[in-house]
Design a protein around this motif. Structure first.
Motif, PDB file in Angstrom:
ATOM      1  N   ASP A 160       0.830  -1.216   0.000  1.00  0.00           N
ATOM      2  CA  ASP A 160       0.000   0.000   0.000  1.00  0.00           C
ATOM      3  C   ASP A 160       0.860   1.260   0.000  1.00  0.00           C
ATOM      4  O   ASP A 160       0.599   2.203  -0.744  1.00  0.00           O
ATOM      5  CB  ASP A 160      -0.906   0.030   1.237  1.00  0.00           C
ATOM      6  CG  ASP A 160      -1.903  -1.117   1.253  1.00  0.00           C
ATOM      7  OD1 ASP A 160      -2.154  -1.704   0.188  1.00  0.00           O
ATOM      8  OD2 ASP A 160      -2.422  -1.424   2.346  1.00  0.00           O
ATOM      9  N   VAL A 163       2.698   2.137  -3.298  1.00  0.00           N
ATOM     10  CA  VAL A 163       1.809   2.849  -4.231  1.00  0.00           C
ATOM     11  C   VAL A 163       1.711   4.316  -3.804  1.00  0.00           C
ATOM     12  O   VAL A 163       1.853   5.236  -4.618  1.00  0.00           O
ATOM     13  CB  VAL A 163       0.407   2.199  -4.262  1.00  0.00           C
ATOM     14  CG1 VAL A 163      -0.539   3.025  -5.141  1.00  0.00           C
ATOM     15  CG2 VAL A 163       0.486   0.755  -4.766  1.00  0.00           C
ATOM     16  N   GLU A 164       1.514   4.513  -2.516  1.00  0.00           N
ATOM     17  CA  GLU A 164       1.384   5.876  -2.008  1.00  0.00           C
ATOM     18  C   GLU A 164       2.674   6.675  -2.211  1.00  0.00           C
ATOM     19  O   GLU A 164       2.637   7.869  -2.529  1.00  0.00           O
ATOM     20  CB  GLU A 164       1.024   5.850  -0.517  1.00  0.00           C
ATOM     21  CG  GLU A 164       1.045   7.237   0.085  1.00  0.00           C
ATOM     22  CD  GLU A 164      -0.110   7.488   1.029  1.00  0.00           C
ATOM     23  OE1 GLU A 164      -1.092   6.724   0.964  1.00  0.00           O
ATOM     24  OE2 GLU A 164      -0.023   8.444   1.801  1.00  0.00           O
ATOM     25  N   ASN A 167       2.755   8.007  -5.578  1.00  0.00           N
ATOM     26  CA  ASN A 167       1.789   9.091  -5.729  1.00  0.00           C
ATOM     27  C   ASN A 167       2.296  10.386  -5.098  1.00  0.00           C
ATOM     28  O   ASN A 167       2.144  11.468  -5.661  1.00  0.00           O
ATOM     29  CB  ASN A 167       0.442   8.677  -5.134  1.00  0.00           C
ATOM     30  CG  ASN A 167      -0.253   7.629  -5.999  1.00  0.00           C
ATOM     31  OD1 ASN A 167       0.124   7.429  -7.153  1.00  0.00           O
ATOM     32  ND2 ASN A 167      -1.250   6.971  -5.446  1.00  0.00           N
TER      33      ASN A 167
ATOM     34  N   VAL B 310      -5.923  10.975  -2.787  1.00  0.00           N
ATOM     35  CA  VAL B 310      -4.947  10.063  -3.342  1.00  0.00           C
ATOM     36  C   VAL B 310      -4.716   8.979  -2.308  1.00  0.00           C
ATOM     37  O   VAL B 310      -4.443   9.274  -1.156  1.00  0.00           O
ATOM     38  CB  VAL B 310      -3.636  10.809  -3.586  1.00  0.00           C
ATOM     39  CG1 VAL B 310      -2.624   9.872  -4.222  1.00  0.00           C
ATOM     40  CG2 VAL B 310      -3.888  12.012  -4.445  1.00  0.00           C
ATOM     41  N   SER B 311      -4.858   7.748  -2.731  1.00  0.00           N
ATOM     42  CA  SER B 311      -4.694   6.690  -1.742  1.00  0.00           C
ATOM     43  C   SER B 311      -4.051   5.477  -2.350  1.00  0.00           C
ATOM     44  O   SER B 311      -4.308   5.107  -3.478  1.00  0.00           O
ATOM     45  CB  SER B 311      -6.055   6.305  -1.177  1.00  0.00           C
ATOM     46  OG  SER B 311      -5.936   5.100  -0.452  1.00  0.00           O
ATOM     47  N   GLY B 312      -3.182   4.874  -1.602  1.00  0.00           N
ATOM     48  CA  GLY B 312      -2.590   3.613  -2.021  1.00  0.00           C
ATOM     49  C   GLY B 312      -3.431   2.453  -1.530  1.00  0.00           C
ATOM     50  O   GLY B 312      -3.039   1.316  -1.654  1.00  0.00           O
ATOM     51  N   GLY B 313      -4.553   2.727  -0.960  1.00  0.00           N
ATOM     52  CA  GLY B 313      -5.426   1.663  -0.503  1.00  0.00           C
ATOM     53  C   GLY B 313      -5.240   1.352   0.966  1.00  0.00           C
ATOM     54  O   GLY B 313      -5.826   0.426   1.488  1.00  0.00           O
ATOM     55  N   HIS B 314      -4.404   2.142   1.630  1.00  0.00           N
ATOM     56  CA  HIS B 314      -4.207   1.886   3.047  1.00  0.00           C
ATOM     57  C   HIS B 314      -5.456   2.282   3.813  1.00  0.00           C
ATOM     58  O   HIS B 314      -6.101   3.270   3.506  1.00  0.00           O
ATOM     59  CB  HIS B 314      -3.030   2.702   3.562  1.00  0.00           C
ATOM     60  CG  HIS B 314      -2.842   2.571   5.024  1.00  0.00           C
ATOM     61  ND1 HIS B 314      -2.172   1.511   5.566  1.00  0.00           N
ATOM     62  CD2 HIS B 314      -3.277   3.337   6.041  1.00  0.00           C
ATOM     63  CE1 HIS B 314      -2.193   1.653   6.878  1.00  0.00           C
ATOM     64  NE2 HIS B 314      -2.843   2.738   7.197  1.00  0.00           N
TER      65      HIS B 314
END
Lengths: 388, 315, 186
Positions: A160, A163-164, A167, B310-314
């Motif tokens: 996770d 990915v962040e 971004n 914006v999120s990496g899904g956390h």
């Protein structure tokens, strides 16, 4: 800022039983990273191996460079060549990369670097865990600059937060670090990779206006100014020298003030948007345990023991380590009797806590050098001592 | 003394490829770097390479400033790291022609490891080493190419180290094109750079140049004109000579010419061949097949997420 | 709240000890709806003599990732048995390789199972399958994980061309375990 769904080619959707190192590689591919340059070093090598294995099917470039210096230098070239790029390393390699981390910060180049921390200094403890590079991450290159660093506590979070990290790198045009550790890097747990259309990805902000209007920089303390991709006709120039908005060298004290202020404030000024914390029973707590990465999972056991003894303990986990959560620490310092900072080093982030607490509560460092996680009982003792 | 009488391009032809707003440059009178830049941009013009598809990377030092004066996409990297930055640039964007222009201290001393490995990989780069036997910007210290017995600010009683012979080094490491000229040989430099720009693989061109302010003065070798005179009297064109025979002694003979020109797969050729073996013939670096491209484009338009964090899904 | 179960797999390098923990962890977390965290020893010690992998199993998210009071010890070498049996909790389960481990002075409250894993593996063609035989036996006698999940976990963790023989090694071990349980029943 252009947010899209992940390119399905890079996303290995589904449930996996995976270690943190592999999850970082998968996070990078999901985030659209198509360029990896690295050099083998324990305990980070598995990330490079995973990327190398997956690169052909995703159409990504993997190159094992001749050393860590070359690896991070190649990332800077690749980023200006138009790719999202990453590398992974550990202590000694992180030290070797420092000069070009400065170049990336100075040229506002979005790159991602994972440091799977091991015990140091020097060759230290190659196969054993540590959190000893936290200040190096923030201050390791020479001169004044700023960076963003994230600290995962599980393989899932390795995915996770990678990915962040990409971004954030694109949003603020800055190097972003994933400061994990040997324990999380080598720990296997379930990692769920969502379908591509559930993963949000920030695209590179590319300039599209007329050539004469292109400027590679704007020193507005915001970040995210559009870049150009080499070959697109904008004929950019970038340099590590102090420069103006055209990228041309301007070697004066006044210009250094302008550039450095921008580099630092684009992150500090957006800290509230960047910082992520996890809090547990903080309201009404007498003692607050502050930790990050693997140590926060060890602290959980200590906190449970203390709560059995009716001590009101709250927990604060730093997911974002840099920029540091100054405002929240200042607030909480006025509410708790003491803060207990647990980390696998001789006392690093505790300095930040002390600075922000500014004497309004006790700050107790439960430091513990590299090689192993804490014995939870030691943290429990500190919590008890904090109540006295 | 102007040694490029017959074939000097007009100033207008130069202007488009220079950042004229940055002139005057920092180089000393009599320095050879300007001559190399002139030859380089003339070679670009002659080669037909699109100015927008060529990138220049330099390191640190007097020669490291070239990237800032030429009107291409250009990166002024850290000391010694021009080659790995160029490697990343080329691999990230293979349609580019990537040229590294830097000095002997930058490319061969601090950057020596990268030079060795880029040549070994036959990385598709043109590397031009402006060899003036000294660190000019820091005040005339000894470099790995300073001839034996020459003095430098850090060898005030004479150089007692063995110098490296760059064509031999490049050849031994696997470079597919190796040439050497002096800054007197303007037309030859231009021709070699043009050849290098239009061929593939790791091309290395060494240009021996005078550092008038430091190397020449300290060694009592006269001024820029004297240096060119020395080049004229002592250089010998020896195309195809064994690179082991190309060492330079203090004020001795200088073997010049094209020493190596061999065809072999570049790094990217090798990657593509290997991955095509694994994945099949439709393998393409960064690429997609045409229908894949179209559906991806269509999907991207559909998928534009207009708002939201914006999120990496956390969670 | 269901308590966690801590398991240690141990033996010497090359026996496939880490693989045992990976297969069990994957089976539990992907196919048995449990949480599992696996840690292992790294470096020369993982390649040389002693080798150990730890698995924490729970119905809830696991926070503390290490084992401190294992309920199950699988020891496929004498060194592993000697080193690790003292940490097993009273009433815990001890599984040893019958021909490789000579039992000593472990806590008599432990439930001890002996499996001829090497001999069974040799009978199906190669002692390399010893770990899968032991794992089948472990699955039958502990009931920590289902046999179904374990078999589903194998693809990707054993070489594709040896998948079938690994499954049959697992099944042979499982049968031995079922028989051993039957024999031990009052």
């Amino acid at each position: 800022m252009n947010i899209v769904h992940a390119d399905p080619r890079g996303v290995d959707s589904g449930a996996h039983f995976m270690d943190g190192d592999h999850a970082i590689a998968e996070g990078a591919l999901a985030a659209g990273c198509r360029f990896f340059a690295g050099y083998p070093i324990t305990p980070s090598t598995e990330t490079a191996e995973r990327f190398a294995e997956r690169a052909p099917e995703v159409g990504a470039m993997f190159i094992q460079m001749e050393d860590e210096i070359a690896s991070i230098a190649a990332l800077i070239g690749a980023a200006w060549g138009g790719q999202k790029a990453m590398t992974v390393t550990s202590g000694p390699g992180f030290s070797l990369m420092m000069e070009n981390i400065g170049l990336a910060a100075m040229t506002e180049t979005p790159i991602v670097l994972a440091n799977v921390q091991r015990g140091g200094p020097s060759t230290g403890l190659p196969t054993l865990t540590a959190q000893q590079d936290m200040f190096q991450a923030r201050f390791g290159s020479h001169g004044d600059y700023n960076i963003i660093a994230l600290c995962p506590d599980s393989p899932q979070e390795c995915f996770d937060l990678t990915v962040e990290a990409f971004n954030l790198a694109e949003t603020y045009r800055t190097p972003v670090f994933i400061m994990t550790d040997e324990t999380v890097g080598h720990m296997h747990e379930k990692v769920v990779i969502p379908p591509a259309d559930h993963i949000k990805v920030v695209e590179r902000n590319l300039f599209t206006g007329p050539k004469e209007d292109f400027r590679p920089y704007r020193f507005d303390s915001q970040g995210g100014h559009p870049m150009a991709r080499a070959g697109a006709g904008y004929r950019f120039h970038i340099t590590g020298l102090t420069h103006d908005e055209r990228g041309y060298p301007v070697m004066t004290a006044a210009q250094n003030q302008v550039v450095v202020t921008h580099l630092i404030e684009k992150i500090n000024g957006n800290a509230e948007c960047i910082i992520r914390l996890e809090e547990d029973q903080v309201e009404g707590a007498e003692v607050l345990v502050i930790s990050y990465g693997i140590t926060s999972r060890i602290a959980v056991r200590a906190i449970a023991e203390a709560r059995k003894k009716d001590i009101k303990v709250g927990a604060l986990r730093l997911i974002t380590v840099w920029p540091f959560c100054e405002r929240r620490i200042r607030e909480l310092a006025g509410q708790v009797r003491a803060m207990v900072v647990a980390e696998i080093n001789y006392g690093q982030m505790v300095r930040e806590v002390e600075r922000c607490a500014a004497g309004r509560c006790r700050v107790i460092s439960v430091n513990h050098c590299g090689g192993a996680v804490h014995d939870p009982a030691v943290i429990t003792q500190a919590i008890e001592e904090a109540c006295r | 003394m102007n040694v490029m009488t017959a074939d000097v391009p007009s100033e207008d032809r130069f202007a488009a490829m220079l950042r004229t707003e940055r002139m005057p440059h920092i180089w000393c009178p009599g320095c050879g770097i300007g001559s190399v830049v002139t030859c380089f941009i003339d070679a670009v013009r002659r080669s037909g390479v699109d100015q927008d598809k060529l990138a220049v990377v330099s390191g640190i030092g007097c020669s490291g400033r070239v990237a800032g004066y030429v009107n291409f996409d250009s990166i002024h990297a850290t000391h010694g790291r021009a080659i790995p930055v160029a490697t990343g640039l080329k691999l990230a964007n293979p349609e580019l022609t990537v040229v590294v222009i830097s000095g002997d201290g930058d490319l061969i001393s601090i950057g020596g490891n990268h030079f060795v490995h880029a040549a070994r990989r036959n990385m598709d780069l043109v590397v031009i080493c402006i060899n003036n036997f000294t660190y000019g910007m820091t005040g005339g210290q000894v470099t790995p190419t300073t001839p034996g017995s020459a003095t430098a600010s850090t060898t005030p009683y004479g150089n007692y180290e063995y110098p490296l012979t760059l064509p031999f080094l490049a050849d031994a490491c696997g470079a597919s094109y190796v040439a050497r000229w002096t800054s007197l040989h303007a037309r030859n430099i231009t021709q070699s750079v043009e050849e290098a720009l239009t061929r593939r693989g790791f091309s290395f061109i060494e240009v021996i140049t005078p550092c008038t302010t430091l190397y020449l003065r300290r060694n009592r070798l006269g001024d820029g004109v004297d240096a060119l005179q020395y080049y004229q009297n002592n250089s010998e064109i020896l195309h195809g000579i064994d690179t082991r025979e190309t060492a330079i002694e203090l004020q001795g003979k200088i073997a010049v010419g094209k020493f190596v020109d061999r065809e072999k797969p570049t790094y990217l050729d090798a990657v593509t061949r290997c991955n095509a073996k694994v994945i099949g013939d439709d393998y393409q670096l960064y690429g997609k097949t045409e229908p894949e491209k179209k559906s991806a484009e269509a999907k991207k338009t559909e998928d534009q997420v207009t708002a939201g964090p914006v999120s990496g899904g956390h969670s | 709240m269901m308590s966690t179960t801590e398991i240690r797999f141990s033996g010497f390098g090359g026996q496939g000890i880490i693989r045992c923990a990976l297969i069990t962890g994957k089976a539990l977390s992907l196919y048995d709806d449990k949480f599992a965290t696996m840690t292992q020893s790294f470096g020369p010690e993982a390649r040389g003599s002693a080798c150990s992998a730890q698995l924490v199993v729970s119905a809830q998210r696991i926070l503390y990732p290490y084992i401190t009071a294992p309920a199950v010890l699988m020891a496929l070498s004498q060194g592993a048995y000697d080193k690790y049996h003292p940490e097993v909790i009273p009433g815990g389960t001890l599984i040893v390789e019958e021909d490789l481990v000579k039992l000593g002075d472990h806590d008599p409250r432990l439930q001890v199972w002996r499996v001829p894993a090497t001999r069974v593996a040799e009978s199906i063609g190669n002692r390399l399958f010893t770990n899968l035989v032991a794992l089948g036996f472990f699955t039958a006698v502990t009931g920590v994980v289902t046999a179904e999940a374990m078999k589903r976990a194998l693809p990707g963790l054993v070489p594709g061309r040896f998948l079938k023989v690994n499954i049959s090694a697992f099944e042979k071990g499982y049968e031995h375990g079922v028989q051993a349980r039957g024999a031990a029943a009052p």
